[in-house]
Design a protein around this motif. Structure first.
Motif, PDB file in Angstrom:
ATOM      1  N   LEU A   1       3.020   8.862   4.368  1.00 48.55           N
ATOM      2  CA  LEU A   1       2.552   9.130   2.998  1.00 48.55           C
ATOM      3  C   LEU A   1       2.147  10.592   2.846  1.00 48.55           C
ATOM      4  O   LEU A   1       2.407  11.232   1.816  1.00 48.55           O
ATOM      5  CB  LEU A   1       1.371   8.215   2.640  1.00 48.55           C
TER       6      LEU A   1
ATOM      7  N   GLY B   1       1.233   3.902  -2.980  1.00 44.59           N
ATOM      8  CA  GLY B   1       0.917   5.302  -2.667  1.00 44.59           C
ATOM      9  C   GLY B   1       2.034   6.238  -3.115  1.00 44.59           C
ATOM     10  O   GLY B   1       1.785   7.301  -3.697  1.00 44.59           O
TER      11      GLY B   1
ATOM     12  N   ARG C   1       0.837  -1.205   0.000  1.00 41.76           N
ATOM     13  CA  ARG C   1       0.000   0.000   0.000  1.00 41.76           C
ATOM     14  C   ARG C   1       0.878   1.264   0.000  1.00 41.76           C
ATOM     15  O   ARG C   1       0.634   2.198  -0.771  1.00 41.76           O
ATOM     16  CB  ARG C   1      -0.909  -0.010   1.241  1.00 41.76           C
TER      17      ARG C   1
END
Ligand code: PMP
Length: 358
Positions: A351, A291, A287
């Motif tokens: 992120l 991202g 993930r």
């Protein structure tokens, strides 16, 4: 005599060796809430592992089992290797140091990729041997051809860090086997698999399979990462008898506490649950990687529990930006930043920091 005011004479090899630097902690009560700087496991130990050490304090007046008998047997059974081929130690870094000490001294050469695990240059210099650092490829992967070409009559040991810290990249079976075929049989190849349990690329070989028919291959594993026992300091090597026996000779006596031995055995017995957590961390890794790619970053494929961003001159600024977002990461000044995959909340903060910085 006996009255000089000078300092004790220390070995010249120690001059200028930097002290090993631990990852920066997350300041308690400060703006930095999450530590993503040391590739630790964010999960606390499993209840069964904690229970296995509950009564341990009562035995602290006794030395541990120096031979780590139960742990050694458990590992031997698990991997289908003779117990005499297992050597336990004070973290895998302790074993790496023993391996250098067992093979190399002044005048000898130790080859490894660079950048790689920051302990390699330190423990090589402590032994008096010379480091031969072979740059990673453009794709941040081990350049095994160049490493083979770097072998000389003085080469005693070669580290292959797979997956590599801090880039997360891994070498594949065919190229690693081709490399091993080129290494003289009297040179020890140490495959450092601290992050093995996070590997999902099926082309990345299990070092223990490579060790089986190659007497000059040793494999390093640790309980510090996937098994979540970094604080207890226990790792192991799988190696053929002369090497494993040398490790037992050069190990710090009683270097693995009884607490660590018991927790490691309990962790192996709870492996299904622990590897379930590893699966969640791998999903988080994918993930985070996706991202970052969606944000426009170039990120090497990672098979470990961290990601690597090559930032050059912007490295320290990026690390500071992460801290403003509540996460502490591991900067390598002028090169890049290594970020451990942690709790999803921590990964989200990272992120966000990366998005703003881009
Ligand atoms: N090898 C590699 C590649 C590592 O990244 C680390 C930890 N940073 C170690 C070995 C040492 O781990 P430990 O001593 O905790 O087993």
């Amino acid at each position: 005599s006996g009255t000089s005011t000078g300092s004790p004479k220390l070995r010249a090899e120690l001059d200028g060796i930097p002290t090993y630097k631990p990852g920066k902690p997350a300041a308690a009560g400060g703006p930095v809430a999450f530590k993503l700087s040391s590739n630790e496991n964010p999960y606390p130990p499993l209840p069964g592992v904690m229970e296995s050490v509950v009564g341990a304090a009562e035995t602290f007046n006794r030395y541990p089992d120096m031979a780590c008998t139960a742990l050694t047997q458990e590992l031997a059974d698990r991997f289908g290797v003779p117990a005499s081929h297992i050597a336990t130690g004070t973290g895998s870094v302790g074993i790496a140091q023993s391996l250098i000490q067992s093979t190399s001294g002044p005048g000898d050469e130790v080859i490894y990729a660079w950048r790689s695990f920051e302990a390699y240059p330190i423990i090589t210099r402590i032994s008096g041997a010379t480091s031969v650092q072979v740059p990673l490829t453009e794709g941040e992967v081990h350049d095994l051809d160049a490493m083979a070409e770097a072998i000389t009559d003085r080469t005693r040991l070669i580290f292959v860090c797979n997956p590599n810290n801090p880039t997360g990249t891994a070498v594949r079976r065919a190229e690693l086997e081709r490399f091993l075929d080129r290494v003289p049989s009297d040179v020890l190849v140490v495959i450092d698999e601290a992050y093995r349990e996070f590997v999902r690329d099926t082309e990345v070989p299990d070092g223990i399979e490579l060790y089986r028919n190659r007497p000059n291959v040793a494999v390093l594993r640790t309980f510090s990462k996937a098994y979540g026992l970094a604080g207890l300091r226990v790792g192991f090597a799988v190696a053929h008898e002369p090497v494993a026996a040398a490790l037992r000779k050069t190990a710090v006596p009683f270097g693995v506490s009884q607490l660590a031995q018991d927790a490691a055995v309990a962790s192996l017995r709870a492996e299904d649950e622990l590897l379930g957590r590893v699966g969640s961390l791998v999903a988080e890794r994918e993930r985070v990687h996706a991202g970052l790619v969606a944000q426009g970053w170039t990120v090497a494929d990672t098979q470990a529990n961290f990601v690597w961003l090559r930032l050059g001159e912007r490295t320290m600024d990026f690390a500071a930006e992460c801290e403003r977002h509540g996460v502490v990461v591991r900067p390598f000044a002028g090169e890049g930043v290594r970020v451990t995959i942690g709790e999803s909340e921590a990964n989200d903060l990272f992120l966000k920091a990366a998005e703003g910085f881009r």
